[in-house]
Design an enzyme around this catalytic site. Structure first.
Site, mmCIF file in Angstrom:
data_model
loop_
_atom_site.group_PDB
_atom_site.id
_atom_site.type_symbol
_atom_site.label_atom_id
_atom_site.label_comp_id
_atom_site.label_asym_id
_atom_site.label_seq_id
_atom_site.Cartn_x
_atom_site.Cartn_y
_atom_site.Cartn_z
ATOM 1 N N SER A 82 -4.464 0.914 3.872
ATOM 2 C CA SER A 82 -3.356 1.276 3.379
ATOM 3 C C SER A 82 -3.562 2.926 2.608
ATOM 4 O O SER A 82 -4.573 3.167 2.389
ATOM 5 C CB SER A 82 -2.729 0.284 2.290
ATOM 6 O OG SER A 82 -1.804 0.917 1.391
ATOM 7 N N GLN B 272 -1.293 -2.644 -8.402
ATOM 8 C CA GLN B 272 -1.841 -3.681 -7.623
ATOM 9 C C GLN B 272 -3.239 -3.277 -7.459
ATOM 10 O O GLN B 272 -3.451 -3.023 -6.477
ATOM 11 C CB GLN B 272 -1.097 -3.492 -6.097
ATOM 12 C CG GLN B 272 0.392 -4.065 -6.219
ATOM 13 C CD GLN B 272 0.928 -3.819 -4.864
ATOM 14 O OE1 GLN B 272 0.953 -2.698 -4.285
ATOM 15 N NE2 GLN B 272 1.409 -4.811 -4.245
ATOM 16 N N TYR C 49 -5.047 -5.144 -4.597
ATOM 17 C CA TYR C 49 -4.670 -4.578 -3.227
ATOM 18 C C TYR C 49 -5.571 -3.234 -3.044
ATOM 19 O O TYR C 49 -5.972 -3.017 -1.958
ATOM 20 C CB TYR C 49 -3.182 -4.229 -3.263
ATOM 21 C CG TYR C 49 -2.738 -3.839 -2.079
ATOM 22 C CD1 TYR C 49 -2.443 -4.785 -0.820
ATOM 23 C CD2 TYR C 49 -2.373 -2.403 -1.824
ATOM 24 C CE1 TYR C 49 -1.848 -4.216 0.419
ATOM 25 C CE2 TYR C 49 -1.822 -2.106 -0.446
ATOM 26 C CZ TYR C 49 -1.543 -2.802 0.478
ATOM 27 O OH TYR C 49 -1.269 -2.629 1.544
ATOM 28 N N ALA D 257 -8.024 -2.058 -4.416
ATOM 29 C CA ALA D 257 -9.679 -2.408 -4.363
ATOM 30 C C ALA D 257 -10.053 -2.632 -2.803
ATOM 31 O O ALA D 257 -10.789 -2.243 -2.445
ATOM 32 C CB ALA D 257 -10.135 -3.238 -5.315
ATOM 33 N N VAL E 162 5.743 1.020 4.655
ATOM 34 C CA VAL E 162 6.183 0.638 5.980
ATOM 35 C C VAL E 162 7.667 -0.244 5.594
ATOM 36 O O VAL E 162 7.604 -1.247 4.861
ATOM 37 C CB VAL E 162 5.317 -0.060 6.876
ATOM 38 C CG1 VAL E 162 6.096 -0.161 8.243
ATOM 39 C CG2 VAL E 162 4.136 0.886 6.974
ATOM 40 N N ASP E 163 8.660 -0.172 6.219
ATOM 41 C CA ASP E 163 9.980 -0.811 6.167
ATOM 42 C C ASP E 163 9.451 -2.265 6.876
ATOM 43 O O ASP E 163 9.881 -2.305 8.002
ATOM 44 C CB ASP E 163 11.040 -0.093 7.061
ATOM 45 C CG ASP E 163 12.400 -0.719 6.566
ATOM 46 O OD1 ASP E 163 12.442 -1.662 5.766
ATOM 47 O OD2 ASP E 163 13.519 -0.340 7.185
#
Length: 140
Positions: free
Chosen positions: A17, A27, A30, A32, A65-66
């Protein structure tokens, strides 16, 4: 998949990401883990190259992202105690934009079909589209 086991090789695409590059204070776990996915991908890609395994390993790093998951930031079951940062999260989505899944698929297909890519870190953002993160070469 590895040639060392008599197979023909292949391609692995890991998903990280943009949170790996732009940390996300709401987050931390997330963030890390997404850093870790990039480090693991690059290390195993080099190991595959050095061992002549015939397996290419790359990583995809999209921004927002949708997807249905993106629309659950107000849900405490998903965000836990960090749900209190939902407004900050929404501001970030407005600032950086939200990608369509079709652009992610396009990037994924490029990582799969471009045989010159191994250890590549592909970023996908609204501002720059599909592009790659570059690193200094490792010294021997």
């Amino acid at each position: 998949m590895s040639k060392e086991y008599g197979k023909i090789g292949g391609t692995i695409i890991n998903v990280s990401s943009m949170a790996a590059f732009l940390h996300s204070p709401h987050q931390p776990v997330y963030t890390a883990t997404k850093h870790g996915v990039i480090g693991f991908t690059r290390a195993i890609a080099d190991a595959s190259l050095q061992g002549d395994y015939g397996v290419r390993i790359n990583v995809l790093c999209p921004a927002f992202v949708d997807t249905p998951l993106l629309h659950t930031v107000e849900n405490e079951d998903n965000m836990g105690k960090f749900v209190k940062f939902k407004d900050d999260f929404k501001r970030s989505m407005n600032k950086f934009g939200v990608l369509q899944p079709s652009l992610i698929a396009e990037g994924m297909m490029r990582l799969i079909t471009d045989n010159s890519l191994n250890g590549a870190v592909m970023k996908i953002t609204c501002s720059k589209g599909i592009h790659f993160h570059t690193y200094e070469p490792m010294s021997a």
